[in-house]
Design an enzyme around this catalytic site. Structure first.
Site, PDB file in Angstrom:
ATOM      1  N   LYS C  48      -5.747  -6.127  -2.804  1.00 15.71           N
ATOM      2  CA  LYS C  48      -4.725  -4.926  -2.482  1.00 15.71           C
ATOM      3  C   LYS C  48      -3.299  -5.692  -2.009  1.00 15.71           C
ATOM      4  O   LYS C  48      -3.199  -6.804  -1.259  1.00 15.71           O
ATOM      5  CB  LYS C  48      -4.699  -4.658  -0.903  1.00 15.71           C
ATOM      6  CG  LYS C  48      -3.808  -2.693  -1.203  1.00 15.71           C
ATOM      7  CD  LYS C  48      -3.760  -1.610  -1.836  1.00 15.71           C
ATOM      8  CE  LYS C  48      -2.250  -1.169  -1.339  1.00 15.71           C
ATOM      9  NZ  LYS C  48      -2.043  -0.177  -2.481  1.00 15.71           N
ATOM     10  N   ASN C  72      -2.540   8.127  -8.070  1.00 11.73           N
ATOM     11  CA  ASN C  72      -2.809   7.769  -6.509  1.00 11.73           C
ATOM     12  C   ASN C  72      -0.346   7.432  -6.005  1.00 11.73           C
ATOM     13  O   ASN C  72      -0.100   7.252  -7.409  1.00 11.73           O
ATOM     14  CB  ASN C  72      -2.761   6.616  -6.194  1.00 11.73           C
ATOM     15  CG  ASN C  72      -2.562   5.439  -6.689  1.00 11.73           C
ATOM     16  OD1 ASN C  72      -2.007   4.992  -5.684  1.00 11.73           O
ATOM     17  ND2 ASN C  72      -2.806   5.022  -7.909  1.00 11.73           N
ATOM     18  N   ILE C  74       0.341   5.972  -2.528  1.00 12.41           N
ATOM     19  CA  ILE C  74      -0.312   5.165  -1.760  1.00 12.41           C
ATOM     20  C   ILE C  74       0.768   4.518  -0.799  1.00 12.41           C
ATOM     21  O   ILE C  74       1.238   4.862   0.509  1.00 12.41           O
ATOM     22  CB  ILE C  74      -1.820   4.074  -2.169  1.00 12.41           C
ATOM     23  CG1 ILE C  74      -2.769   4.038  -2.557  1.00 12.41           C
ATOM     24  CG2 ILE C  74      -2.218   3.161  -0.323  1.00 12.41           C
ATOM     25  CD1 ILE C  74      -3.619   5.769  -2.063  1.00 12.41           C
ATOM     26  N   CYS C 133       6.982  -2.411  -8.654  1.00 14.88           N
ATOM     27  CA  CYS C 133       7.279  -1.866  -7.299  1.00 14.88           C
ATOM     28  C   CYS C 133       8.695  -1.591  -7.487  1.00 14.88           C
ATOM     29  O   CYS C 133       9.228  -2.969  -7.658  1.00 14.88           O
ATOM     30  CB  CYS C 133       6.164  -2.662  -6.179  1.00 14.88           C
ATOM     31  SG  CYS C 133       6.536  -4.519  -5.965  1.00 14.88           S
ATOM     32  N   LYS C 170       2.209  -8.857 -13.219  1.00 15.03           N
ATOM     33  CA  LYS C 170       0.619  -7.241 -13.583  1.00 15.03           C
ATOM     34  C   LYS C 170       2.308  -6.868 -14.016  1.00 15.03           C
ATOM     35  O   LYS C 170       2.716  -6.399 -13.504  1.00 15.03           O
ATOM     36  CB  LYS C 170       0.393  -7.492 -12.557  1.00 15.03           C
ATOM     37  CG  LYS C 170      -0.163  -6.083 -12.410  1.00 15.03           C
ATOM     38  CD  LYS C 170      -1.612  -5.655 -11.435  1.00 15.03           C
ATOM     39  CE  LYS C 170      -2.241  -4.475 -12.106  1.00 15.03           C
ATOM     40  NZ  LYS C 170      -3.148  -3.567 -11.071  1.00 15.03           N
ATOM     41  N   ASN C 197      -0.658  -1.570 -14.807  1.00 13.54           N
ATOM     42  CA  ASN C 197      -0.845  -1.325 -13.695  1.00 13.54           C
ATOM     43  C   ASN C 197      -0.616   0.404 -14.254  1.00 13.54           C
ATOM     44  O   ASN C 197      -0.918   0.825 -15.703  1.00 13.54           O
ATOM     45  CB  ASN C 197       0.452  -1.470 -13.155  1.00 13.54           C
ATOM     46  CG  ASN C 197       0.309  -1.278 -11.726  1.00 13.54           C
ATOM     47  OD1 ASN C 197      -0.266  -0.885 -11.311  1.00 13.54           O
ATOM     48  ND2 ASN C 197       1.083  -2.390 -11.167  1.00 13.54           N
ATOM     49  N   THR C 198      -0.733   1.013 -13.305  1.00  4.48           N
ATOM     50  CA  THR C 198      -1.265   2.410 -13.205  1.00  4.48           C
ATOM     51  C   THR C 198       0.645   3.088 -14.855  1.00  4.48           C
ATOM     52  O   THR C 198       1.592   2.645 -14.522  1.00  4.48           O
ATOM     53  CB  THR C 198      -0.564   3.206 -12.186  1.00  4.48           C
ATOM     54  OG1 THR C 198      -0.077   2.943 -11.394  1.00  4.48           O
ATOM     55  CG2 THR C 198      -2.189   2.737 -11.492  1.00  4.48           C
ATOM     56  N   GLY C 222      -7.774   5.263 -14.803  1.00  2.00           N
ATOM     57  CA  GLY C 222      -8.936   5.727 -15.220  1.00  2.00           C
ATOM     58  C   GLY C 222      -8.470   5.399 -16.396  1.00  2.00           C
ATOM     59  O   GLY C 222      -8.182   5.440 -17.155  1.00  2.00           O
ATOM     60  N   GLY C 254      -7.728  -1.129 -16.753  1.00  2.06           N
ATOM     61  CA  GLY C 254      -7.135   0.372 -17.522  1.00  2.06           C
ATOM     62  C   GLY C 254      -8.573   0.715 -17.894  1.00  2.06           C
ATOM     63  O   GLY C 254      -8.743   0.682 -18.962  1.00  2.06           O
TER      64      GLY C 254
HETATM   65  C1  LIG Z   1      -5.538   4.351  -4.950  1.00  2.00           C
HETATM   66  C2  LIG Z   1      -4.700   3.329  -6.361  1.00  2.00           C
HETATM   67  C3  LIG Z   1      -4.331   1.636  -5.516  1.00  2.00           C
HETATM   68  C4  LIG Z   1      -3.563   0.494  -6.452  1.00  2.00           C
HETATM   69  N1  LIG Z   1      -2.931  -0.081  -5.829  1.00  2.00           N
HETATM   70  C5  LIG Z   1      -2.532  -1.485  -6.662  1.00  2.00           C
HETATM   71  C6  LIG Z   1      -1.668  -1.841  -6.299  1.00  2.00           C
HETATM   72  O1  LIG Z   1      -1.417  -2.681  -4.479  1.00  2.00           O
HETATM   73  N2  LIG Z   1      -1.304  -3.564  -6.632  1.00  2.00           N
HETATM   74  C7  LIG Z   1      -1.735  -3.190  -8.457  1.00  2.00           C
HETATM   75  O2  LIG Z   1      -0.967  -4.032  -8.549  1.00  2.00           O
HETATM   76  N3  LIG Z   1      -2.322  -2.239  -8.690  1.00  2.00           N
HETATM   77  C8  LIG Z   1      -2.253  -1.039  -7.812  1.00  2.00           C
HETATM   78  N4  LIG Z   1      -3.493  -0.537  -8.197  1.00  2.00           N
HETATM   79  C9  LIG Z   1      -3.215  -0.226 -10.191  1.00  2.00           C
HETATM   80  C10 LIG Z   1      -5.183  -1.154 -10.193  1.00  2.00           C
HETATM   81  O3  LIG Z   1      -5.173  -2.308  -9.667  1.00  2.00           O
HETATM   82  C11 LIG Z   1      -5.164  -1.223 -12.209  1.00  2.00           C
HETATM   83  O4  LIG Z   1      -3.792  -1.532 -13.114  1.00  2.00           O
HETATM   84  C12 LIG Z   1      -5.253   0.886 -12.091  1.00  2.00           C
HETATM   85  O5  LIG Z   1      -5.981   1.747 -11.490  1.00  2.00           O
HETATM   86  C13 LIG Z   1      -5.586   0.746 -13.750  1.00  2.00           C
HETATM   87  O6  LIG Z   1      -7.129   0.522 -13.610  1.00  2.00           O
HETATM   88  P1  LIG Z   1      -8.171   1.037 -13.272  1.00  2.00           P
HETATM   89  O7  LIG Z   1      -7.497   2.365 -14.285  1.00  2.00           O
HETATM   90  O8  LIG Z   1      -9.300   0.363 -13.996  1.00  2.00           O
HETATM   91  O9  LIG Z   1      -7.832   1.873 -12.061  1.00  2.00           O
HETATM   92  C14 LIG Z   1      -4.030   0.537  -7.601  1.00  2.00           C
HETATM   93  C15 LIG Z   1      -4.270   1.775  -7.925  1.00  2.00           C
HETATM   94  C16 LIG Z   1      -5.563   2.658  -7.858  1.00  2.00           C
HETATM   95  C17 LIG Z   1      -6.034   4.058  -8.359  1.00  2.00           C
END
Ligand SMILES: Cc1cc2nc3c(=O)[nH]c(=O)nc-3n(C[C@H](O)[C@H](O)[C@H](O)COP(=O)(O)O)c2cc1C
Ligand SMILES: Cc1cc2nc3c(=O)[nH]c(=O)nc-3n(C[C@H](O)[C@H](O)[C@H](O)COP(=O)(O)OP(=O)(O)OC[C@H]3O[C@@H](n4cnc5c(N)ncnc54)[C@H](O)[C@@H]3O)c2cc1C
Ligand SMILES: Cc1cc2nc3c(=O)[nH]c(=O)nc-3n(C[C@H](O)[C@H](O)[C@H](O)COP(=O)(O)OP(=O)(O)OC[C@H]3O[C@@H](n4cnc5c(N)ncnc54)[C@H](O)[C@@H]3O)c2cc1C
Ligand SMILES: Cc1cc2nc3c(=O)[nH]c(=O)nc-3n(C[C@H](O)[C@H](O)[C@H](O)COP(=O)(O)O)c2cc1C
Ligand code: FES
Ligand code: FES
Lengths: 331, 296, 331, 296
Positions: C48, C72, C74, C133, C170, C197-198, C222, C254
């Protein structure tokens, strides 16, 4: 229940009996859907983006299903503006449908010409300007990616259309700052904003080890993208509320499958809502969404649709200090 | 060349929720009998239905297209389809059990045009592509036509309806790529002889694109006209999305990218621009109306 | 079957036994997942994103489910770098896991300091720099939205870390031109790129008529976003192939839920793949994805994972002129 | 204050595919009996399970959390949950039929701490929140405790387990908001009298946040300690995502945002920062460790 709700809405001087439209490219020019319901009952039919000339579009496969969505790369196949004016517009008029005509061009001149052709046609309720298409003069970069080229298109279109025909700028979500693009469009004379077009996406065929779409990339649509649409609408509406750009109505589009989905876009700030990909799942989706939306409003005691527009922007109840009387149980 | 009737080709499609009346394995396939009186009523051989996968929460938004194998109008009103479990959507359909519900949209597309006078016809089916041909054979025989059937598949398990064929057709010829049953080879290896024997004027074919093309060519070399049912990826099935297009020449020889869901799926084989289709990719021929493409 | 495939991969000098990692923020520091499988069997555990100080994160609700995805917010809740170094890193070392440490900061100085602290810690295999961020110095605009601020962070981090520790930048998909940002990061010294990232999204609570997340907007992740991840990876990989930016390995992330999903990202150009949101559905997802990926490769006769990287970029077979011999039937 | 045992609280969770053995309506709820021996073996009252919704193609990615109503270890090894049909996920679960499969993850969280010596306990359940209390009551009675039960709901249909309560507890008090059964009012209206009558030292509660808060306060004013099971939205259920946090004071009085899935869902009521929770929003108190938040 639905009957009690006043669904009418106003889009920059255009009054619609209800806020539900088809999304451009997902209903052709309405005729095929007429088999399933009366398209005149919709707020409006938004037609497939039309260009100057007849276009054969992209090679196939032009679509791929994705998780809760799909990719498409139609390539704006269409009959060209002459055939559109000769066949599609008169048909829409003949059935009493309100037509919002979507136009697309490869350069500002094409957009201008299309608007000019449409300006004196009867039955054009509004023009939606699809600026998410490649600007041939700028390495094929889509207009909607840059404030300046977006503004150039919108002001050209606005200048040649009679004032009574509202101009809606249709924005792409694939930008770093959607408020900036929205602002440029509104400053250039857009009477409303349609948000959002598809997201650029891609899918790979695991058997053929190559992109599923013949054109490789395509536009992502469907419920998968709804959170992005809601966010874009929210951001632009909030910016308007904050006085950062002139207030114009927003037409929401992206992932609407049910009345509840439509309400989500409305609460975020949309004065009308378009239904696109959901039509492929259910050709009756637009009219069903209208009825479900009326029901959702009635259930919440909202008697007028317009009272729901942007309602989620009212600040959530601030946390008050500890008190010992618990709220009534609702178990 | 035999005249075929164009009357009443397209039907009024309806959307309905059908109960599954029966589901059974047939070789490598699953045959579903759906209670859909509204669809059964107006369906004709060559029409197809589009089935939704799952409910309103399904992650699979798009309907899947299936040729109608047979429609029995009347009060019960059933429609049968033959499903090859080829991916997640067809897998979901394969697992439906009697009593389950599925959303049906149909009848869609243009059915096979049938001759107005008794004619000799050869019907060619590849794999599950034979599904709509038996009903077509019956309709043709009712009109006094001779019907010869050619059924082919990669292997025995993937043939569909050989027994039915033997009941409804004047002759049934079977080929398999691996020779597990019938003659080893392709349908087009057997076709010339069948065409000659039956002196066929009309050929109907349903199966993969490569087969349809070859059948069209063999038919032409025997002076017969082929009507082929193509299978393009379809998002809407009703003509609004433009995903399902195919390069087809019109009466004037002009090539257009036409929607196979509403202008097909049955086309005259000699009108299809086979040169524009290869390896799963459908090109826009340079001489097509509105080519070349730009934009998106 | 799986055993036949050589899954090992190389990330800028870092050799991994297999290409599957956890995604940052979806596996904490690995400890909780150890209950379900041995995290040392993964290519790496990406932790994390950690910041300088302890952080309590955002108010709740911090999540909302969406169609084939979730939002999310967080707010980077975490123990701060000291506690991370004292507790999490040693634990990962103790179980033999490869740790990729994700760092986040509010300004360049914070990123630099975090990298400095990590540089001499044993067991840091790589540092992933979460530039998605908010930059406190720039109206909270995220670093990853601008080439210059992205580059500033990456070069600061690269400068203070020993050369043996690769730096992965990232990237956020929420930009007009991801190749531009990727390019800025690579020029600033990034040894690899993690994409994506998201996406910024939002969802409205239809009962409370307000955003579902307390922070209003959140990150969409997701399967819903996989087409966007594939497209971003494809675009950047293609740009590298075209010589528009230096070639560095891409870590894909992703919407990966299965081995087939992972393969999609790999064929688009990813040399390694992270599993995020799918963990919430199935805590065994990362190790399952590794096994399924091996199986998918074996089924396709691909003996070495690295042979699949970017494979979909090989141009599809051009259309040859009409010929009369049909391809063999495979009905 | 009664001592409670902290030993062996967290269990080793497993992921498994469970068959539905039974599904039946109970008032407004649906009670599912799942064959999940691996989960049943180590479960204790207060543990919860996380159930996946649909298969790997489901559009609903996140699992749903349910208190274990009752676990029967042994070879068959069943786990019962009580499901309120509150949205699409719980609706899907409500429609499961015997023989269907569902992915189960559990046992999760910390169970209710039980006293090491015979103690008088009052158990308070709101709506389906009573689900885990009957099993807890049995465990407490086995340890020689007195158990008084207070069950409340908006209306009779939404009460769960009144009859079971009458079998397992020393007394059962029922309240409904609308007075359809029991005393009209809230559980906290009835609670003071029950606490007094039973001279309770320990209170256990499960239900909506507002109720848990009020129960905690009533308990405190009667010199009892409340252990409450909270219900925060959870994405992972296993401690990796940080979505489920709640402001809780630790032994030193320091407030932290702790994960309710692994550090809860059962907390001492007097440790929960109720002032930070209102109207569905959980604030980060200004004095919490690491507050205020910025970033994302
Ligand atoms: C609950 C949650 C917390 C996340 N926290 C971080 C984080 O702290 N740092 C980061 O670079 N990405 C964070 N992400 C993004 C994920 O690392 C990833 O890039 C993104 O969710 C896309 O992948 P996925 O579809 O497999 O989840 C977070 C994603 C989720 C769902
Ligand atoms: C007019 C018509 C008639 C058909 N008749 C039959 C039939 O009788 N029996 C039968 O088993 N199949 C038939 N098909 C093919 C059937 O529609 C596909 O096998 C099915 O859509 C595959 O879905 P899937 O989810 O299993 O596979 P996936 O590959 O996961 O499907 C993903 C997407 O691609 C589309 N797609 C995939 N394969 C095909 C295909 N071969 N043709 C068209 N779209 C495809 C799907 O519709 C879906 O949108 C017909 C197709 C058409 C167009
Ligand atoms: C520890 C714990 C124990 C629980 N025990 C029970 C029980 O015994 N019986 C029962 O009926 N319900 C119980 N719940 C609540 C149950 O998890 C939710 O009702 C359910 O998740 C709602 O899902 P949905 O798809 O029907 O609703 P939706 O509102 O569509 O769910 C959308 C998302 O929000 C989450 N969510 C929605 N409501 C809640 C809620 N009340 N609590 C937590 N997350 C929520 C869902 O998990 C999902 O991720 C419990 C929750 C927790 C955290
Ligand atoms: C097949 C298809 C064709 C489309 N064609 C157009 C178009 O011509 N012009 C346009 O502005 N948008 C077009 N769109 C985008 C939609 O109008 C809409 O903005 C987008 O799909 C998101 O909405 P949805 O999720 O409801 O589909 C098309 C979308 C699809 C799926
Ligand atoms: S499938 Fe939509 S137009 Fe044919
Ligand atoms: S639900 Fe993920 S940490 Fe608690």
């Amino acid at each position: 229940m639905g009957q009690e709700v006043d669904l009418s809405t106003q889009l920059a001087g255009l009054r619609l009996p209800n806020p539900v439209m088809t999304a451009s490219g997902c209903a052709a020019a309405g005729r095929e859907l007429q088999q399933f319901f009366d398209v005149a009952e919709l707020g409006a039919v938004v037609t497939k983006s039309v260009m100057r000339a007849v276009r054969s579009g992209r090679p196939t496969p032009r679509m791929a299903e994705t998780a809760s969505g799909m990719l498409n790369s139609i390539g704006l196949q269409g009959p060209g503006i002459d055939a559109f004016i000769a066949h599609d517009l008169p048909w829409l008029r003949s059935v009493g449908a309100r037509a919002v005509v979507s136009i697309a061009g490869g350069d500002v001149a094409e957009f201008r010409e299309l608007a000019q052709r449409l300006g004196d046609q009867p039955g054009v309720c509004a023009v939606e300007v699809n600026i998410s298409c490649p600007n041939v003069a700028n390495r094929g970069l889509v207009f909607a990616c840059e404030p300046a080229s977006s503004a150039a298109v919108i002001s050209a279109v606005r200048a040649v259309l009679p004032q009574r025909i509202p101009v809606l700028a249709k924005l792409s979500p694939d930008v770093t700052d959607i408020v900036q693009i929205a602002s440029a469009c509104v400053d250039a004379g857009a009477d409303g904003l349609t948000m959002v077009n598809t997201l650029l996406g891609m899918s790979i065929d695991l058997d053929r080890l190559r992109p599923k779409l013949a054109s490789r990339t395509g536009g992502l649509s469907g419920p998968a993208i709804r959170p992005v649409a809601v966010r874009c609408i929210w951001q632009v509406y909030a910016a308007m509320q904050a006085g950062l750009l002139t207030q114009v109505p927003i037409v929401g589009v992206g992932g609407v499958r049910s009345g509840g989905d439509a309400l989500e876009l409305v609460l975020a700030g949309a004065s009308a809502v378009q239904v696109g990909t959901a039509i492929f799942n259910d050709p009756c989706a637009p009219i069903r969404v209208r009825d479900e939306l009326a029901h959702e409003l009635a259930q919440r005691g909202i008697a007028r649709f317009t009272d729901a527009v942007g309602r989620a922007h009212a600040t959530p109840a601030p946390l008050t200090p500890a008190h010992t009387t618990p709220a009534p149980l609702d178990l | 060349m035999a005249a075929t009737s164009g009357e009443a080709r397209r039907a009024q499609p309806v959307t309905t929720t059908a109960q599954v009346a029966q589901s059974r394995d047939v070789g490598a396939y699953r045959q579903l009998t759906l209670l859909a009186p509204g669809v059964a009523q107006t369906a004709r051989p060559g029409h197809f239905v589009a089935l939704a996968i799952g409910d309103e929460r399904s992650s699979m938004l798009l309907r899947r297209a299936f040729s109608i194998h047979r429609a029995a109008p009347g009060e019960a009103g059933t429609v049968d389809v033959v499903v090859a479990d080829a991916g997640p959507g067809t897998h979901w359909l394969s697992e439906l059990r009697p009593g389950d519900e599925v959303a049906v949209l149909g009848p869609l597309g243009n059915p096979f045009p049938v001759p107005t006078a008794p004619t000799s016809c050869t019907l060619v089916g590849g794999g599950y592509g034979s599904a709509p041909l038996f009903w077509l054979a019956e309709v043709l025989r009712d009109r006094g036509c001779r019907v010869d059937l050619v059924l082919g598949a990669a292997t025995e398990q993937r043939l569909f309806g050989v027994e039915t064929g033997q009941q409804v057709a004047d002759s049934t010829t079977v080929t398999t790529d691996d020779g597990t049953t019938g003659a080893q080879g392709r349908v087009t290896d057997a076709l010339p002889q069948v065409l000659q024997r039956g002196r066929a004027d009309l050929v109907y074919a349903c199966g993969p694109m490569a087969m349809l093309r070859a059948v069209t060519e063999v038919a032409a070399s025997h002076g017969a006209v082929a009507h082929v049912a193509v299978e393009e990826s379809m998002a809407c099935g009703v003509g609004v999305c433009m995903t399902c297009v195919l390069a087809v020449r019109d009466d004037d020889g002009c090539t257009r990218m036409v929607r196979s869901c509403v202008e097909g799926p049955v086309f005259r084989g000699d009108r299809v621009r086979w040169d524009a289709w290869q390896d799963g990719l459908g090109q826009v021929p340079a001489d097509a109306l509105g080519a070349p493409s730009g934009g998106h």
